[in-house]
Scaffold this motif. Structure first.
Motif, PDB file in Angstrom:
ATOM      1  N   ASN A 166       0.809  -1.226   0.000  1.00  0.00           N
ATOM      2  CA  ASN A 166       0.000   0.000   0.000  1.00  0.00           C
ATOM      3  C   ASN A 166       0.842   1.275   0.000  1.00  0.00           C
ATOM      4  OD1 ASN A 166      -2.491  -1.504   0.245  1.00  0.00           O
ATOM      5  ND2 ASN A 166      -1.912  -1.900   2.378  1.00  0.00           N
ATOM      6  N   CYS A 167       2.078   1.185  -0.448  1.00  0.00           N
ATOM      7  CA  CYS A 167       2.942   2.366  -0.462  1.00  0.00           C
ATOM      8  C   CYS A 167       2.634   3.249  -1.666  1.00  0.00           C
ATOM      9  CB  CYS A 167       4.405   1.942  -0.491  1.00  0.00           C
ATOM     10  SG  CYS A 167       4.936   1.166   1.042  1.00  0.00           S
ATOM     11  N   PRO A 168       2.713   4.561  -1.503  1.00  0.00           N
ATOM     12  CA  PRO A 168       2.396   5.479  -2.605  1.00  0.00           C
ATOM     13  C   PRO A 168       3.451   5.434  -3.690  1.00  0.00           C
ATOM     14  CG  PRO A 168       3.253   6.690  -0.731  1.00  0.00           C
ATOM     15  CD  PRO A 168       3.069   5.274  -0.259  1.00  0.00           C
ATOM     16  N   SER A 169       3.052   5.804  -4.898  1.00  0.00           N
ATOM     17  CA  SER A 169       3.985   5.857  -6.013  1.00  0.00           C
ATOM     18  C   SER A 169       4.832   7.118  -5.903  1.00  0.00           C
ATOM     19  CB  SER A 169       3.222   5.843  -7.338  1.00  0.00           C
ATOM     20  OG  SER A 169       2.327   6.949  -7.393  1.00  0.00           O
ATOM     21  N   GLY A 170       5.899   7.188  -6.679  1.00  0.00           N
ATOM     22  CA  GLY A 170       6.800   8.329  -6.667  1.00  0.00           C
ATOM     23  C   GLY A 170       8.003   8.039  -7.530  1.00  0.00           C
ATOM     24  N   CYS A 179      17.866   1.404  -2.986  1.00  0.00           N
ATOM     25  CA  CYS A 179      16.781   0.451  -2.790  1.00  0.00           C
ATOM     26  C   CYS A 179      15.432   1.126  -2.982  1.00  0.00           C
ATOM     27  CB  CYS A 179      16.875  -0.171  -1.400  1.00  0.00           C
ATOM     28  SG  CYS A 179      18.373  -1.176  -1.201  1.00  0.00           S
ATOM     29  N   CYS A 180      14.473   0.341  -3.417  1.00  0.00           N
ATOM     30  CA  CYS A 180      13.146   0.843  -3.735  1.00  0.00           C
ATOM     31  C   CYS A 180      12.157  -0.306  -3.616  1.00  0.00           C
ATOM     32  CB  CYS A 180      13.135   1.432  -5.149  1.00  0.00           C
ATOM     33  SG  CYS A 180      13.673   0.242  -6.405  1.00  0.00           S
ATOM     34  N   LEU A 181      10.984  -0.149  -4.176  1.00  0.00           N
ATOM     35  CA  LEU A 181       9.991  -1.221  -4.238  1.00  0.00           C
ATOM     36  C   LEU A 181       9.821  -1.625  -5.700  1.00  0.00           C
ATOM     37  CD1 LEU A 181       7.242   0.031  -1.748  1.00  0.00           C
ATOM     38  CD2 LEU A 181       9.095  -1.582  -1.312  1.00  0.00           C
ATOM     39  N   ALA A 182       9.845  -2.932  -5.951  1.00  0.00           N
ATOM     40  CA  ALA A 182       9.658  -3.453  -7.305  1.00  0.00           C
ATOM     41  C   ALA A 182       8.544  -4.491  -7.293  1.00  0.00           C
ATOM     42  CB  ALA A 182      10.954  -4.072  -7.824  1.00  0.00           C
ATOM     43  N   LYS A 183       7.796  -4.548  -8.370  1.00  0.00           N
ATOM     44  CA  LYS A 183       6.655  -5.458  -8.440  1.00  0.00           C
ATOM     45  C   LYS A 183       7.025  -6.737  -9.180  1.00  0.00           C
ATOM     46  CE  LYS A 183       1.641  -5.149  -9.021  1.00  0.00           C
ATOM     47  NZ  LYS A 183       0.527  -4.300  -9.496  1.00  0.00           N
ATOM     48  N   ARG A 190      10.786  -5.293  -1.470  1.00  0.00           N
ATOM     49  CA  ARG A 190      11.972  -4.436  -1.320  1.00  0.00           C
ATOM     50  C   ARG A 190      13.030  -4.912  -2.310  1.00  0.00           C
ATOM     51  NH1 ARG A 190      14.191  -3.995   4.549  1.00  0.00           N
ATOM     52  NH2 ARG A 190      14.287  -6.258   4.352  1.00  0.00           N
ATOM     53  N   ALA A 191      13.657  -3.973  -3.017  1.00  0.00           N
ATOM     54  CA  ALA A 191      14.598  -4.353  -4.074  1.00  0.00           C
ATOM     55  C   ALA A 191      15.785  -3.405  -4.113  1.00  0.00           C
ATOM     56  CB  ALA A 191      13.887  -4.362  -5.427  1.00  0.00           C
ATOM     57  N   GLU A 192      16.893  -3.914  -4.614  1.00  0.00           N
ATOM     58  CA  GLU A 192      18.106  -3.106  -4.803  1.00  0.00           C
ATOM     59  C   GLU A 192      18.456  -3.079  -6.284  1.00  0.00           C
ATOM     60  OE1 GLU A 192      22.882  -3.463  -3.956  1.00  0.00           O
ATOM     61  OE2 GLU A 192      21.510  -4.212  -2.401  1.00  0.00           O
ATOM     62  N   ILE A 193      18.748  -1.893  -6.808  1.00  0.00           N
ATOM     63  CA  ILE A 193      19.152  -1.765  -8.209  1.00  0.00           C
ATOM     64  C   ILE A 193      20.587  -2.267  -8.354  1.00  0.00           C
ATOM     65  CG2 ILE A 193      19.583  -0.167 -10.104  1.00  0.00           C
ATOM     66  CD1 ILE A 193      17.395   1.617  -9.030  1.00  0.00           C
ATOM     67  N   ARG A 222       8.680   2.076  -7.156  1.00  0.00           N
ATOM     68  CA  ARG A 222       8.170   2.986  -6.133  1.00  0.00           C
ATOM     69  C   ARG A 222       9.241   3.264  -5.084  1.00  0.00           C
ATOM     70  NH1 ARG A 222       1.997   0.914  -4.630  1.00  0.00           N
ATOM     71  NH2 ARG A 222       1.052   1.380  -6.668  1.00  0.00           N
ATOM     72  N   PRO A 223       9.207   4.431  -4.452  1.00  0.00           N
ATOM     73  CA  PRO A 223      10.188   4.735  -3.391  1.00  0.00           C
ATOM     74  C   PRO A 223      10.032   3.790  -2.204  1.00  0.00           C
ATOM     75  CG  PRO A 223       9.055   6.728  -4.146  1.00  0.00           C
ATOM     76  CD  PRO A 223       8.302   5.571  -4.726  1.00  0.00           C
ATOM     77  N   LEU A 224      11.134   3.523  -1.534  1.00  0.00           N
ATOM     78  CA  LEU A 224      11.119   2.665  -0.352  1.00  0.00           C
ATOM     79  C   LEU A 224      10.778   3.487   0.878  1.00  0.00           C
ATOM     80  CD1 LEU A 224      11.815  -0.237   0.726  1.00  0.00           C
ATOM     81  CD2 LEU A 224      14.097   0.669   1.230  1.00  0.00           C
TER      82      LEU A 224
END
Length: 514
Positions: A166-170, A179-183, A190-193, A222-224
């Motif tokens: 349920n985290c907002p987009s950005g 790190c960020c959120l990846a689907k 939680r993901a790392e580029i 999405r931002p972490l």
């Protein structure tokens, strides 16, 4: 003035500096605070005290900006000479959100400093040598390489997964390591580029709580959330020791078979995992047993999912040729000294393993009663050996005349001369447990000559450390051959010249007291 300051900052390799990035200035430059790592001295204050700079107030503008500025963490290894004699001024006062800054040029006009948050990062979890954990397999690359999640982290994984949906987009900046959120499969993780496409519009990401690597458009990320940055990744990458592909590469059938054996993705199927080796590249090698005690590597070999690595396949189910070497976790701990031959050959064990010896001896006595008498023997043979009416696990080191043999009592790191009638055959069940005694060498002696070490210290070691005494040990690594590198301050202090007494000297002292 700038040249003079550079000479001062670079004049000593002993004085290390730390840098804190305060914000970004128009034009791409950064405003920083710089302090000595040990003495915490403010470099700006020192420059002003030495009249190499003057004070200026920079107004920090607290406004958001989403421009593509790449912030990189910095560790400053710049060095300068000791300033014990430099004048030190009291820190300048701060007011109204302004900061006092040392500047070199009086012509530079104050510029607003843009505050940019540090890029989000999440530490990855690692396992230490000797560490044991109960875990489930969450993702598999090959039968020998996969990711595990400790059962103690399952509830935490569920909490994280629930929160991230349920985290907002950005906007997520295309920066390696952030790190960020990846689907993936309709779930946010939680993901790392770990890699960027040529045009920075796509990225390869590692899912920190899953183990899977995925591809994504940058616009889809999405931002972490800030609260998710402090929780280390929940999975561990491991290599199953003792197996290899039957051909040049792993086949789809072998990978599919391993997924069934490991029941990948089902946290109800649990394994006892132990780190048995950490190689020079940091790869973690493990042994695994299922809830019934079945060795996973052996099962994969028997079912032809994998081939034995350095083992003959048809001998896998037989008794192993060697005892399983013992291990200790990296770091500081209490340990028991079993034997000290030289600074390059010290045998110790954990307190936990030492306490298990009594239970082990009772088990060995029972095993000996049902085992067969040894009639023929050769050096290297594993045996059960009875010494002073107690049964031990042993290995024959020398066959002697008159039916006598020299046996190494592997769990005690000692030797005994015994008759063949005191030996019994060792079964695979007896040999599968790790050896209690762990071979170690002092870290400061790793490069020394072993023969010289024994000649100089062999007669003195018993006088420096009492057998079965408790010492503080720090395990710092491993040398070729599997021996552990350790630091034992109590022993090393006694090895200072003039403080060590030989066995003969100690005996004379005791006789004089009597």
């Amino acid at each position: 003035e700038g040249k003079l300051m550079a000479e001062i900052l670079n004049s000593s390799v002993e004085y290390k500096l730390g840098v804190e990035f305060v914000g970004q200035v128009e034009g791409g430059r950064w405003a920083v605070k710089m302090r000595g790592m040990e003495d915490k001295e403010d470099v700006g204050q020192l420059l002003m005290g030495g009249e190499l700079a003057r004070s200026r107030e920079d107004v920090l503008l607290k406004k958001e900006d989403n421009t593509e500025s790449h912030l990189q963490g910095s560790k400053c290894d710049q060095t300068r000479k000791n300033r014990s004699s430099s004048p030190k001024l009291a820190p300048s006062s701060k007011s109204n959100g302004a900061t006092a800054t040392a500047i070199l040029s009086p012509e530079i006009t104050p510029a607003p400093v843009l505050i940019t948050p540090a890029p989000p990062t999440v530490p990855r979890s690692v396992l230490a040598l000797g560490h044991e954990v109960v875990a489930a397999v969450c993702y598999l690359e090959t039968p020998a390489v996969f990711y595990i999640c400790p059962t103690t982290s399952v509830d935490q994984f569920t909490t994280i997964l629930t929160t991230t949906q349920n985290c907002p987009s950005g906007e997520v900046l295309p920066t390696l390591g952030i790190c960020c959120l990846a689907k993936d499969e309709d779930c946010w993780y939680r993901a790392e580029i770990v890699q960027l496409g040529e045009d920075n519009t796509t990225a390869t990401l590692f899912l920190l709580d899953y183990g899977k690597t995925v591809q994504s458009n940058m616009a889809s990320l999405r931002p972490l959330p800030k609260e998710m940055e402090t929780i280390p990744g929940l999975v561990y990458k491991v290599n199953l020791k003792g197996i290899k592909p039957g051909g040049k590469e792993w086949s789809e059938d072998q990978i599919g078979g391993a997924e069934i054996v490991l029941d990948v993705g089902n946290d109800a199927t649990q394994f006892n995992v132990k780190v048995v080796e950490v190689d020079s590249s940091g790869e973690i090698c493990v042994s695994m047993k299922d809830s019934e005690g079945t060795d996973v590597a052996t099962l994969m070999i028997e079912t032809e999912i994998a081939a034995a690595d350095n083992l003959v396949p048809n001998e896998v189910s037989q008794a192993p040729l060697e005892y399983q070497p013992g291990s200790l976790a990296l770091g500081s701990q209490s340990a028991i000294v079993l034997s000290a031959v030289s600074p390059l050959e010290i045998y110790i064990c954990s307190e936990e393993m030492f306490m298990k010896l009594s239970t082990s001896m009772a088990m060995l006595e029972k095993a000996a009663t049902s085992s067969t008498l040894v009639t023929t023997v050769q050096a290297g043979d594993p045996v059960l050996a009875c010494d002073d009416d107690t049964w031990y696990r042993g290995k024959v080191t020398q066959v002697m005349a008159d039916n006598m043999v020299q046996v190494e009592l592997v769990d005690l790191a000692s030797t005994a001369i015994l008759s063949k009638t005191q030996l019994r055959k060792a079964s695979s069940d007896v040999m599968k447990e790790e050896v209690v005694a762990v071979s170690c060498c002092l870290d400061t002696w790793v490069e020394k000559d072993r023969k010289m070490a024994i000649e100089k210290w062999g007669d003195k070691m018993a006088g420096m450390v009492e057998q079965y005494s408790e010492v503080q040990v720090e395990v710092v690594g491993q040398v070729d051959g599997g021996q552990l590198r350790v630091k034992i301050p109590e022993l090393e202090n006694k090895m200072i010249e003039g403080r060590v007494k030989s066995r003969a000297e100690m005996l004379k002292e005791k006789l004089k007291k009597k």
